[in-house]
Design a protein around this motif. Structure first.
Motif, mmCIF file in Angstrom:
data_model
loop_
_atom_site.group_PDB
_atom_site.id
_atom_site.type_symbol
_atom_site.label_atom_id
_atom_site.label_comp_id
_atom_site.label_asym_id
_atom_site.label_seq_id
_atom_site.Cartn_x
_atom_site.Cartn_y
_atom_site.Cartn_z
ATOM 1 N N THR A 175 -79.734 -82.628 -24.670
ATOM 2 C CA THR A 175 -80.663 -83.646 -25.195
ATOM 3 C C THR A 175 -82.086 -83.121 -25.179
ATOM 4 O OG1 THR A 175 -79.224 -85.445 -24.443
ATOM 5 C CG2 THR A 175 -81.542 -85.977 -24.863
ATOM 6 N N GLU A 176 -82.444 -82.427 -24.109
ATOM 7 C CA GLU A 176 -83.787 -81.855 -24.008
ATOM 8 C C GLU A 176 -84.029 -80.839 -25.117
ATOM 9 O OE1 GLU A 176 -86.605 -79.344 -20.838
ATOM 10 O OE2 GLU A 176 -84.542 -79.873 -20.316
ATOM 11 N N ALA A 177 -83.036 -79.971 -25.376
ATOM 12 C CA ALA A 177 -83.171 -78.961 -26.424
ATOM 13 C C ALA A 177 -83.283 -79.613 -27.802
ATOM 14 C CB ALA A 177 -81.981 -78.007 -26.390
ATOM 15 N N ALA A 178 -82.472 -80.654 -28.046
ATOM 16 C CA ALA A 178 -82.517 -81.352 -29.338
ATOM 17 C C ALA A 178 -83.857 -82.049 -29.529
ATOM 18 C CB ALA A 178 -81.371 -82.353 -29.428
ATOM 19 N N ASN A 179 -84.358 -82.698 -28.471
ATOM 20 C CA ASN A 179 -85.651 -83.374 -28.571
ATOM 21 C C ASN A 179 -86.769 -82.382 -28.871
ATOM 22 O OD1 ASN A 179 -84.478 -85.835 -28.028
ATOM 23 N ND2 ASN A 179 -84.971 -85.816 -25.834
ATOM 24 N N PHE A 180 -86.680 -81.211 -28.257
ATOM 25 C CA PHE A 180 -87.682 -80.167 -28.498
ATOM 26 C C PHE A 180 -87.678 -79.755 -29.968
ATOM 27 C CE2 PHE A 180 -88.599 -75.658 -29.007
ATOM 28 C CZ PHE A 180 -89.850 -75.555 -28.422
ATOM 29 N N LEU A 181 -86.473 -79.486 -30.511
ATOM 30 C CA LEU A 181 -86.392 -79.041 -31.914
ATOM 31 C C LEU A 181 -86.815 -80.151 -32.867
ATOM 32 C CD1 LEU A 181 -83.091 -76.930 -31.988
ATOM 33 C CD2 LEU A 181 -85.443 -76.119 -32.019
ATOM 34 N N ASN A 182 -86.426 -81.375 -32.602
ATOM 35 C CA ASN A 182 -86.818 -82.469 -33.488
ATOM 36 C C ASN A 182 -88.329 -82.678 -33.471
ATOM 37 O OD1 ASN A 182 -84.343 -83.454 -34.681
ATOM 38 N ND2 ASN A 182 -83.743 -84.122 -32.635
ATOM 39 N N ALA A 183 -88.930 -82.472 -32.312
ATOM 40 C CA ALA A 183 -90.387 -82.645 -32.216
ATOM 41 C C ALA A 183 -91.141 -81.559 -32.966
ATOM 42 C CB ALA A 183 -90.812 -82.659 -30.737
ATOM 43 N N HIS A 184 -90.593 -80.340 -32.969
ATOM 44 C CA HIS A 184 -91.312 -79.205 -33.560
ATOM 45 C C HIS A 184 -90.816 -78.800 -34.953
ATOM 46 C CE1 HIS A 184 -92.373 -78.740 -29.271
ATOM 47 N NE2 HIS A 184 -93.469 -78.138 -29.723
ATOM 48 N N CYS A 185 -89.590 -79.201 -35.321
ATOM 49 C CA CYS A 185 -89.010 -78.686 -36.564
ATOM 50 C C CYS A 185 -88.717 -79.753 -37.608
ATOM 51 C CB CYS A 185 -87.718 -77.925 -36.265
ATOM 52 S SG CYS A 185 -87.948 -76.502 -35.179
ATOM 53 N N ALA A 186 -88.646 -81.031 -37.236
ATOM 54 C CA ALA A 186 -88.383 -82.071 -38.223
ATOM 55 C C ALA A 186 -89.475 -82.060 -39.286
ATOM 56 C CB ALA A 186 -88.316 -83.439 -37.542
ATOM 57 N N GLY A 187 -89.042 -82.092 -40.552
ATOM 58 C CA GLY A 187 -89.991 -82.029 -41.653
ATOM 59 C C GLY A 187 -90.329 -80.631 -42.100
ATOM 60 N N LYS A 188 -89.791 -79.621 -41.390
ATOM 61 C CA LYS A 188 -90.025 -78.221 -41.761
ATOM 62 C C LYS A 188 -88.735 -77.643 -42.361
ATOM 63 C CE LYS A 188 -93.479 -77.499 -38.121
ATOM 64 N NZ LYS A 188 -94.618 -77.480 -39.056
ATOM 65 N N THR A 189 -88.850 -76.491 -43.009
ATOM 66 C CA THR A 189 -87.703 -75.873 -43.655
ATOM 67 C C THR A 189 -86.896 -75.046 -42.661
ATOM 68 O OG1 THR A 189 -88.911 -73.871 -44.253
ATOM 69 C CG2 THR A 189 -88.985 -75.714 -45.816
ATOM 70 N N PHE A 190 -85.669 -74.700 -43.078
ATOM 71 C CA PHE A 190 -84.848 -73.789 -42.285
ATOM 72 C C PHE A 190 -85.604 -72.485 -42.028
ATOM 73 C CE2 PHE A 190 -81.435 -76.600 -43.210
ATOM 74 C CZ PHE A 190 -80.382 -76.291 -42.361
ATOM 75 N N GLY A 191 -86.358 -72.053 -43.051
ATOM 76 C CA GLY A 191 -87.074 -70.792 -42.917
ATOM 77 C C GLY A 191 -88.105 -70.803 -41.801
ATOM 78 N N HIS A 192 -88.604 -71.992 -41.442
ATOM 79 C CA HIS A 192 -89.595 -72.093 -40.370
ATOM 80 C C HIS A 192 -88.953 -72.232 -38.996
ATOM 81 C CE1 HIS A 192 -92.353 -73.183 -43.718
ATOM 82 N NE2 HIS A 192 -93.260 -72.618 -42.946
ATOM 83 N N LEU A 193 -87.642 -72.498 -38.981
ATOM 84 C CA LEU A 193 -86.990 -72.834 -37.719
ATOM 85 C C LEU A 193 -87.126 -71.725 -36.688
ATOM 86 C CD1 LEU A 193 -85.236 -74.741 -36.057
ATOM 87 C CD2 LEU A 193 -83.219 -73.801 -37.186
ATOM 88 N N ARG A 194 -86.789 -70.511 -37.080
ATOM 89 C CA ARG A 194 -86.826 -69.414 -36.118
ATOM 90 C C ARG A 194 -88.250 -69.154 -35.634
ATOM 91 N NH1 ARG A 194 -83.837 -63.906 -37.586
ATOM 92 N NH2 ARG A 194 -82.080 -65.304 -37.313
ATOM 93 N N GLY A 195 -89.209 -69.192 -36.559
ATOM 94 C CA GLY A 195 -90.597 -68.951 -36.166
ATOM 95 C C GLY A 195 -91.106 -69.986 -35.181
ATOM 96 N N VAL A 196 -90.718 -71.257 -35.410
ATOM 97 C CA VAL A 196 -91.134 -72.318 -34.492
ATOM 98 C C VAL A 196 -90.541 -72.088 -33.114
ATOM 99 C CG1 VAL A 196 -90.867 -74.778 -33.980
ATOM 100 C CG2 VAL A 196 -91.526 -74.048 -36.284
ATOM 101 N N VAL A 197 -89.257 -71.728 -33.072
ATOM 102 C CA VAL A 197 -88.590 -71.493 -31.783
ATOM 103 C C VAL A 197 -89.284 -70.350 -31.036
ATOM 104 C CG1 VAL A 197 -86.460 -70.695 -30.693
ATOM 105 C CG2 VAL A 197 -86.379 -72.453 -32.473
ATOM 106 N N GLU A 198 -89.540 -69.246 -31.755
ATOM 107 C CA GLU A 198 -90.163 -68.093 -31.109
ATOM 108 C C GLU A 198 -91.560 -68.421 -30.590
ATOM 109 O OE1 GLU A 198 -90.054 -65.099 -34.081
ATOM 110 O OE2 GLU A 198 -87.942 -64.577 -33.741
ATOM 111 N N ALA A 199 -92.276 -69.278 -31.297
ATOM 112 C CA ALA A 199 -93.657 -69.587 -30.914
ATOM 113 C C ALA A 199 -93.755 -70.612 -29.786
ATOM 114 C CB ALA A 199 -94.431 -70.088 -32.136
ATOM 115 N N GLU A 200 -92.720 -71.453 -29.673
ATOM 116 C CA GLU A 200 -92.837 -72.587 -28.767
ATOM 117 C C GLU A 200 -91.899 -72.567 -27.566
ATOM 118 O OE1 GLU A 200 -95.172 -74.720 -29.102
ATOM 119 O OE2 GLU A 200 -95.878 -74.205 -31.103
#
Length: 338
Positions: A175-200
């Motif tokens: 749940t913690e991991a999902a909340n993190f991704l939804n907070a940082h990646c919702a509304g962004k493209t798949f292409g941004h997903l990896r970059g967001v993870v690496e940065a945050e």
């Protein structure tokens, strides 16, 4: 440079052959072109066009047919494009628009529409996965070392991926991991997903970093990252020009089944601005040696995201098919940009 007489005769020959499918003889050519010249003059011009590689004489007939090079010259220099008004008069009612609000339905409808209007195979290169917009991400525990990754996109598409992990994560951690991704990646493209993870990821506990990296990598490498939708393949079975060569027709359907090489061809159109036309061997794909491929890019909010087109025999009414492809691509762009 061809003389005006040679251009007129070549235009007449191509148009007659497209309409009738029969080699065109000198007498027919003279009558159809309206030229008042001797049969010898007609034959001389035909010999000139044949020497240039624009027409050929089948062994079983005294008439001539266009070659791929002849079609290319006709399309580039001689053809008069059919007007949109005329197209609309002969088109079914659904040409006026495509379903909106669901990109998958819009794309499928566009592929079917262009196939129906041309009576050829309609093909659409779908938008690349990294261009899809994420709206929700969730993790579910399947077993001690198996986690289900659920990805929901803005167009309502739901992607399920099973991750095999080295660590057994608790429901609270997932749940913690999902909340993190939804907070940082919702509304962004798949292409941004990896970059967001690496940065945050520094904001997370160490044991979740591996899970998030695995999720980002699997989402980008998922099957169907790029694919092609094909409609109306059976229309090609009704083409005398293609059905007469079952070996080539079999190769063509194998190409449709594999899609990889076809995807590479469509990707060229994805990087071009406007209609692209490949006649015969110009595609570089042997199964398309007796075919022409006409494509046009389509857009979402002004950005090119894919390619739409048709595949049919080289003997096609280019002046009609080219506007159909172009207009359908614009209709799809409009539907996707709502």
């Amino acid at each position: 440079m061809l003389s005006e007489r040679a251009q007129l005769l070549l235009t007449t020959l191509v148009e007659r052959y497209i309409a009738d499918g029969q080699p065109v003889g000198s007498k027919t050519l003279s009558q159809a072109s309206g030229l008042v010249v001797s049969p010898a003059t007609i034959r001389n011009v035909m010999a000139e066009l044949e020497d240039l590689g624009f027409i050929a004489s089948p062994h079983t007939s005294a008439g001539r047919i266009p070659t791929a090079r002849g079609y290319r010259f006709f399309v580039d220099s001689l053809m008069v494009m059919q007007s949109l008004d005329r197209l609309e008069r002969h088109a079914p009612p659904e040409v006026g628009g495509l379903p909106k609000g669901n990109p998958q339905r819009s794309i499928a409808a566009a592929s079917q529409l262009v196939s129906q209007l041309t009576h050829f195979a309609g093909v659409v290169m779908l938008p690349k996965r990294q261009e899809a917009i994420l709206t929700h991400i969730e993790f579910l525990q399947l077993g001690e070392n198996r986690v289900l990754l659920i990805l929901v996109t803005a167009d309502g598409d739901v992607q399920n991926r099973i991750l095999t992990t080295q660590t057994a994560y608790s429901p609270a951690q997932l749940t913690e991991a999902a909340n993190f991704l939804n907070a940082h990646c919702a509304g962004k493209t798949f292409g941004h997903l990896r970059g967001v993870v690496e940065a945050e990821v520094h904001a997370l506990k160490g044991e979740l970093v591996t899970l998030l990296n695995a999720a980002a990598q699997d989402a980008m490498a998922s099957p169907g990252n790029e694919t092609v939708l094909i409609s109306g393949e059976r229309n090609l079975l009704d083409s005398d020009d293609l059905a007469s060569n079952m070996g080539r027709l079999r190769q063509l359907f194998e190409l449709f089944d594999r899609k990889t090489a076809l995807l590479q061809l469509l990707d060229v159109g994805n990087r071009a601005d406007g209609v692209q036309i490949y006649i015969g061997g110009e595609s570089g794909l042997e199964p398309l040696g007796d075919c022409s491929v006409i494509t046009a890019p389509y857009r979402t909010n002004g950005e090119i995201v894919g390619t739409l087109g048709v595949i049919g025999p080289t003997r096609m009414a280019y002046e009609r098919v080219i506007p159909i492809v172009n207009v359908t691509a614009k209709l799809l762009s409009s539907a996707l940009s709502q």
